[in-house]
Design a protein around this motif. Structure first.
Motif, PDB file in Angstrom:
ATOM      1  N   MET A   1     -27.744 -30.536  20.117  1.00  5.57           N
ATOM      2  CA  MET A   1     -26.578 -30.733  19.262  1.00  5.57           C
ATOM      3  C   MET A   1     -26.851 -30.135  17.887  1.00  5.57           C
ATOM      4  O   MET A   1     -27.920 -30.309  17.312  1.00  5.57           O
ATOM      5  N   ALA A   2     -25.897 -29.427  17.361  1.00  6.24           N
ATOM      6  CA  ALA A   2     -26.046 -28.794  16.055  1.00  6.24           C
ATOM      7  C   ALA A   2     -26.049 -29.858  14.958  1.00  6.24           C
ATOM      8  O   ALA A   2     -25.380 -30.886  15.063  1.00  6.24           O
ATOM      9  N   ARG A   3     -26.801 -29.604  13.897  1.00  9.03           N
ATOM     10  CA  ARG A   3     -26.889 -30.573  12.797  1.00  9.03           C
ATOM     11  C   ARG A   3     -25.828 -30.294  11.749  1.00  9.03           C
ATOM     12  O   ARG A   3     -25.393 -29.153  11.552  1.00  9.03           O
ATOM     13  N   ASN A   4     -25.425 -31.357  11.069  1.00  9.60           N
ATOM     14  CA  ASN A   4     -24.464 -31.236   9.984  1.00  9.60           C
ATOM     15  C   ASN A   4     -25.167 -30.609   8.784  1.00  9.60           C
ATOM     16  O   ASN A   4     -26.167 -31.138   8.295  1.00  9.60           O
ATOM     17  N   LEU A   5     -24.641 -29.492   8.296  1.00 13.87           N
ATOM     18  CA  LEU A   5     -25.250 -28.783   7.179  1.00 13.87           C
ATOM     19  C   LEU A   5     -24.774 -29.301   5.817  1.00 13.87           C
ATOM     20  O   LEU A   5     -25.337 -28.923   4.789  1.00 13.87           O
ATOM     21  N   LEU A   6     -23.751 -30.156   5.811  1.00 13.08           N
ATOM     22  CA  LEU A   6     -23.308 -30.736   4.541  1.00 13.08           C
ATOM     23  C   LEU A   6     -24.220 -31.909   4.195  1.00 13.08           C
ATOM     24  O   LEU A   6     -24.531 -32.744   5.034  1.00 13.08           O
ATOM     25  N   LYS A   7     -24.598 -31.959   2.939  1.00  9.96           N
ATOM     26  CA  LYS A   7     -25.405 -33.069   2.447  1.00  9.96           C
ATOM     27  C   LYS A   7     -24.469 -34.123   1.865  1.00  9.96           C
ATOM     28  O   LYS A   7     -23.471 -33.785   1.230  1.00  9.96           O
ATOM     29  N   ASN A   8     -24.791 -35.386   2.095  1.00 10.30           N
ATOM     30  CA  ASN A   8     -24.010 -36.500   1.554  1.00 10.30           C
ATOM     31  C   ASN A   8     -22.528 -36.402   1.963  1.00 10.30           C
ATOM     32  O   ASN A   8     -21.630 -36.409   1.123  1.00 10.30           O
ATOM     33  N   PRO A   9     -22.242 -36.336   3.258  1.00 10.48           N
ATOM     34  CA  PRO A   9     -20.877 -36.104   3.715  1.00 10.48           C
ATOM     35  C   PRO A   9     -19.909 -37.274   3.542  1.00 10.48           C
ATOM     36  O   PRO A   9     -18.695 -37.076   3.609  1.00 10.48           O
ATOM     37  N   SER A  10     -20.453 -38.471   3.304  1.00 10.73           N
ATOM     38  CA  SER A  10     -19.582 -39.652   3.210  1.00 10.73           C
ATOM     39  C   SER A  10     -19.794 -40.470   1.938  1.00 10.73           C
ATOM     40  O   SER A  10     -19.286 -41.578   1.832  1.00 10.73           O
ATOM     41  N   GLY A  11     -20.570 -39.929   1.003  1.00 17.20           N
ATOM     42  CA  GLY A  11     -20.730 -40.598  -0.276  1.00 17.20           C
ATOM     43  C   GLY A  11     -21.863 -41.602  -0.361  1.00 17.20           C
ATOM     44  O   GLY A  11     -21.931 -42.371  -1.311  1.00 17.20           O
ATOM     45  N   GLU A  12     -22.762 -41.597   0.628  1.00 17.23           N
ATOM     46  CA  GLU A  12     -23.879 -42.531   0.610  1.00 17.23           C
ATOM     47  C   GLU A  12     -24.719 -42.368  -0.658  1.00 17.23           C
ATOM     48  O   GLU A  12     -25.380 -43.302  -1.099  1.00 17.23           O
ATOM     49  N   GLU A  13     -24.724 -41.160  -1.209  1.00 19.00           N
ATOM     50  CA  GLU A  13     -25.499 -40.863  -2.416  1.00 19.00           C
ATOM     51  C   GLU A  13     -24.567 -40.549  -3.591  1.00 19.00           C
ATOM     52  O   GLU A  13     -24.844 -39.652  -4.386  1.00 19.00           O
ATOM     53  N   GLN A  14     -23.463 -41.287  -3.649  1.00 23.90           N
ATOM     54  CA  GLN A  14     -22.443 -41.086  -4.695  1.00 23.90           C
ATOM     55  C   GLN A  14     -21.968 -39.632  -4.664  1.00 23.90           C
ATOM     56  O   GLN A  14     -21.580 -39.173  -3.620  1.00 23.90           O
ATOM     57  N   MET A  15     -22.010 -38.900  -5.777  1.00 24.68           N
ATOM     58  CA  MET A  15     -21.484 -37.529  -5.825  1.00 24.68           C
ATOM     59  C   MET A  15     -22.579 -36.468  -5.679  1.00 24.68           C
ATOM     60  O   MET A  15     -22.322 -35.279  -5.841  1.00 24.68           O
ATOM     61  N   GLU A  16     -23.807 -36.904  -5.358  1.00 25.14           N
ATOM     62  CA  GLU A  16     -24.933 -35.980  -5.212  1.00 25.14           C
ATOM     63  C   GLU A  16     -24.597 -34.863  -4.228  1.00 25.14           C
ATOM     64  O   GLU A  16     -23.985 -35.101  -3.182  1.00 25.14           O
ATOM     65  N   PHE A  17     -24.978 -33.643  -4.560  1.00 24.17           N
ATOM     66  CA  PHE A  17     -24.821 -32.419  -3.769  1.00 24.17           C
ATOM     67  C   PHE A  17     -23.414 -31.823  -3.821  1.00 24.17           C
ATOM     68  O   PHE A  17     -23.174 -30.757  -3.269  1.00 24.17           O
TER      69      PHE A  17
END
Length: 176
Positions: A1-17
């Motif tokens: 399965m391909a990995r998600n290349l977006l970092k912090n896709p749901s806000g777990e790290e606030q606005m980081e990345f």
């Protein structure tokens, strides 16, 4: 399965990345599911979302595919690139949602773009539950090196606070 290349896709790290392109009104913020006048997401792994305000809120992430480990040769083979995003509105206020994803070459010039029509959610005619948008790029030509993923929106009643569209679970995958 391909990995998600977006970092912090749901806000777990606030606005980081995320690069804030427009940060109007009360500005972007991260809230916990389901939020005021909101809906559960349906995936227990996603516990947060990004919320927009009463003026335009747009954020972007640019993925450097070579830095992520893809060779130029593999990328020139035009692998399928799939993007996905989830959005919803509140049950008490209308909102707009927009998404723009661009495949870019080494100079970050556009090879191909996916930009569906802006969506308006109205709680009087829509349940404003979580909706998915997905698109797969193929046969876009050689030269892919970057992917720009930009999304956001705002509320339609200009209420002070975070009454605009909510986004979460964003993803960009490359299938080799």
């Amino acid at each position: 399965m391909a990995r998600n290349l977006l970092k912090n896709p749901s806000g777990e790290e606030q606005m980081e990345f995320w690069e804030l392109i427009e940060n109007g009104g009360s500005q972007w913020r991260v809230e916990e599911m389901p939020g005021d006048c909101g809906h559960d997401f349906g995936d227990d792994g996603i516990k947060t979302y990004f919320a927009t305000s009463f003026e335009a809120c747009l954020k972007r992430q640019v993925v450097d595919l070579v830095a992520e480990g893809y060779s130029p040769e593999d990328l020139d083979g035009q692998p399928a690139v799939t993007v996905e995003d989830w959005y919803c509105g509140r049950t008490d206020c209308g909102c707009t949602y927009q998404l723009t994803v661009c495949l870019l070459d080494e100079n970050q010039e556009e090879l191909e773009k996916f930009q569906p029509d802006q969506v308006t959610l109205d709680p009087d005619s829509d349940d404003c539950s979580w909706k998915q948008v997905t698109h797969t790029f193929s046969e876009y030509g050689e030269g892919l090196r970057f992917i720009s993923f930009e999304h956001g929106g705002q509320d339609t009643r200009f209420w002070d606070g975070w009454f605009g569209v909510r986004v979460t679970g964003s993803s960009v995958t490359v299938e080799l």
